[in-house]
Design a protein around this motif. Structure first.
Motif, PDB file in Angstrom:
ATOM      1  N   GLU A  30      -9.737-108.901  11.103  1.00 32.20           N
ATOM      2  CA  GLU A  30     -10.832-109.064  12.263  1.00 32.20           C
ATOM      3  C   GLU A  30     -10.161-108.798  13.774  1.00 32.20           C
ATOM      4  OE1 GLU A  30     -14.080-108.928  14.018  1.00 32.20           O
ATOM      5  OE2 GLU A  30     -14.307-109.159  11.841  1.00 32.20           O
ATOM      6  N   SER A  31      -9.031-109.696  13.920  1.00 34.63           N
ATOM      7  CA  SER A  31      -8.339-109.376  15.237  1.00 34.63           C
ATOM      8  C   SER A  31      -7.939-108.009  15.418  1.00 34.63           C
ATOM      9  CB  SER A  31      -7.360-110.434  15.153  1.00 34.63           C
ATOM     10  OG  SER A  31      -7.698-112.136  15.209  1.00 34.63           O
ATOM     11  N   ALA A  32      -7.389-107.579  14.273  1.00 33.18           N
ATOM     12  CA  ALA A  32      -6.855-106.323  14.681  1.00 33.18           C
ATOM     13  C   ALA A  32      -8.209-105.306  14.942  1.00 33.18           C
ATOM     14  CB  ALA A  32      -6.034-105.581  13.454  1.00 33.18           C
ATOM     15  N   ALA A  33      -9.222-105.473  14.272  1.00 31.60           N
ATOM     16  CA  ALA A  33     -10.390-104.543  14.736  1.00 31.60           C
ATOM     17  C   ALA A  33     -10.772-104.678  16.153  1.00 31.60           C
ATOM     18  CB  ALA A  33     -11.547-105.118  13.785  1.00 31.60           C
ATOM     19  N   ALA A  60     -11.239-101.619   9.758  1.00 31.74           N
ATOM     20  CA  ALA A  60     -12.542-101.722   9.171  1.00 31.74           C
ATOM     21  C   ALA A  60     -12.932-101.816   7.759  1.00 31.74           C
ATOM     22  CB  ALA A  60     -13.820-100.714  10.040  1.00 31.74           C
ATOM     23  N   MET A  61     -12.497-100.580   6.835  1.00 33.93           N
ATOM     24  CA  MET A  61     -12.431-100.442   5.641  1.00 33.93           C
ATOM     25  C   MET A  61     -11.676-101.567   4.956  1.00 33.93           C
ATOM     26  SD  MET A  61     -14.296 -98.035   4.169  1.00 33.93           S
ATOM     27  CE  MET A  61     -15.184 -96.484   4.843  1.00 33.93           C
ATOM     28  N   SER A  62     -10.330-101.807   5.331  1.00 30.15           N
ATOM     29  CA  SER A  62      -9.623-103.003   4.790  1.00 30.15           C
ATOM     30  C   SER A  62     -10.384-104.285   4.831  1.00 30.15           C
ATOM     31  CB  SER A  62      -8.344-102.882   5.292  1.00 30.15           C
ATOM     32  OG  SER A  62      -7.492-101.696   4.944  1.00 30.15           O
ATOM     33  N   LEU A  63     -10.628-104.541   6.131  1.00 24.98           N
ATOM     34  CA  LEU A  63     -11.518-105.819   6.325  1.00 24.98           C
ATOM     35  C   LEU A  63     -12.769-105.896   5.526  1.00 24.98           C
ATOM     36  CD1 LEU A  63     -12.020-108.115   8.067  1.00 24.98           C
ATOM     37  CD2 LEU A  63     -13.134-107.019   9.761  1.00 24.98           C
ATOM     38  N   SER A  75     -21.356-108.852   5.958  1.00 22.64           N
ATOM     39  CA  SER A  75     -20.334-108.843   6.881  1.00 22.64           C
ATOM     40  C   SER A  75     -19.463-107.458   6.607  1.00 22.64           C
ATOM     41  CB  SER A  75     -19.438-110.148   7.023  1.00 22.64           C
ATOM     42  OG  SER A  75     -20.033-111.208   7.564  1.00 22.64           O
ATOM     43  N   ALA A  76     -19.231-107.478   5.211  1.00 23.02           N
ATOM     44  CA  ALA A  76     -18.641-106.235   4.776  1.00 23.02           C
ATOM     45  C   ALA A  76     -19.083-104.975   5.101  1.00 23.02           C
ATOM     46  CB  ALA A  76     -18.225-106.260   3.314  1.00 23.02           C
ATOM     47  N   PHE A  77     -20.510-105.000   4.652  1.00 20.33           N
ATOM     48  CA  PHE A  77     -21.263-104.008   5.158  1.00 20.33           C
ATOM     49  C   PHE A  77     -21.117-103.641   6.549  1.00 20.33           C
ATOM     50  CE2 PHE A  77     -25.330-101.870   6.137  1.00 20.33           C
ATOM     51  CZ  PHE A  77     -25.207-100.628   5.415  1.00 20.33           C
ATOM     52  N   PHE A  78     -21.369-104.313   7.515  1.00 18.65           N
ATOM     53  CA  PHE A  78     -21.632-104.018   8.912  1.00 18.65           C
ATOM     54  C   PHE A  78     -20.136-103.758   9.339  1.00 18.65           C
ATOM     55  CE2 PHE A  78     -25.491-106.628   8.448  1.00 18.65           C
ATOM     56  CZ  PHE A  78     -26.356-105.767   9.068  1.00 18.65           C
ATOM     57  N   ASN A  79     -19.205-104.338   8.663  1.00 19.02           N
ATOM     58  CA  ASN A  79     -17.718-103.747   9.175  1.00 19.02           C
ATOM     59  C   ASN A  79     -17.533-102.444   8.665  1.00 19.02           C
ATOM     60  OD1 ASN A  79     -16.338-105.817  10.680  1.00 19.02           O
ATOM     61  ND2 ASN A  79     -16.782-106.796   8.989  1.00 19.02           N
ATOM     62  N   ARG A  82     -19.533-100.232  11.127  1.00 19.45           N
ATOM     63  CA  ARG A  82     -18.963-100.280  12.556  1.00 19.45           C
ATOM     64  C   ARG A  82     -17.686 -99.285  12.681  1.00 19.45           C
ATOM     65  NH1 ARG A  82     -15.606-105.507  15.019  1.00 19.45           N
ATOM     66  NH2 ARG A  82     -14.721-105.276  12.937  1.00 19.45           N
ATOM     67  N   GLY A  83     -17.202 -98.991  11.527  1.00 16.70           N
ATOM     68  CA  GLY A  83     -15.885 -98.148  11.689  1.00 16.70           C
ATOM     69  C   GLY A  83     -16.631 -96.543  11.566  1.00 16.70           C
ATOM     70  N   ARG A  84     -17.747 -96.560  10.711  1.00 20.00           N
ATOM     71  CA  ARG A  84     -18.176 -95.157  10.595  1.00 20.00           C
ATOM     72  C   ARG A  84     -19.029 -94.845  11.921  1.00 20.00           C
ATOM     73  NH1 ARG A  84     -21.015 -93.533   5.607  1.00 20.00           N
ATOM     74  NH2 ARG A  84     -22.888 -94.089   6.677  1.00 20.00           N
TER      75      ARG A  84
END
Length: 195
Positions: A30-33, A60-63, A75-79, A82-84
């Protein structure tokens, strides 16, 4: 240097990810994102923007996968989204530049360049036709999904479903979000551990 720090967070998060330490990996990723987002916003060149977007997409995929393992499905879905969304916005930005270049080239060849007021108006109208509506939804948002509920993202027609893939080095999953869904539950996630 911001890029080195971002990569250090990502590397540490991915090391935790590889050891299946999901909660710790999620926190670091999350910090990396967030750092990837900052890098993207600070990027000066097209290549640095592309690198930052690719980096953010991987993070984002790994998170998201960590969050699936922790049963934090929304949260997983929104991450993932977010990447997409960042990938889409960057692709859109690149195509917008290409359209602008083609318009300038056309003006120079056919209309005598940008100094012609009448043709400048034609150019503005052409740009609006190519890039106006879609660009408005992305231009002032770092996270286009920050104000949305799950129900706003699922298909509006009965019998339809939105399927979103999560693919990582550790495995994958599919989100299957059908019409009328208001919360993402475990039953909406198909795990693909051997992907």
């Amino acid at each position: 240097d911001s890029e080195a720090i971002s990569h250090a967070f990502t590397d540490y998060g991915m090391a935790l990810f590889a050891r299946s330490l999901w909660a710790r990996a999620a926190k670091v990723l999350e910090s990396a994102a967030c750092r990837c987002e900052r890098l993207l916003n600070e990027a000066a060149s097209l290549n640095s923007r592309r690198d930052a977007v690719r980096h953010l997409s991987t993070v984002a995929m790994s998170l998201a996968y960590c969050q699936i393992e922790l049963a934090h499905y929304e949260s997983a879905f929104f991450n993932v989204e977010r990447g997409r969304a960042r990938l889409l916005a960057e692709a859109f930005r690149a195509s917008q530049r290409e359209v602008a270049y083609e318009i300038r080239k056309l003006e120079a060849e056919e209309y005598g360049g940008l100094h012609d007021i009448e043709n400048m108006e034609k150019t503005r109208n052409l740009r609006k036709a190519f890039v106006g509506p879609a660009h408005e939804s992305f231009k002032n948002r770092s996270n286009p999904f920050e104000d949305f509920e799950v129900s706003a993202l699922v298909p509006s027609e009965p019998g339809q479903a939105l399927v979103v893939a999560v693919i990582t080095m550790h495995g994958g999953a599919l989100f299957v979000l059908e019409h009328g869904l208001s919360r993402i539950k475990e039953t909406n996630v198909i795990r693909l551990p051997d992907l």
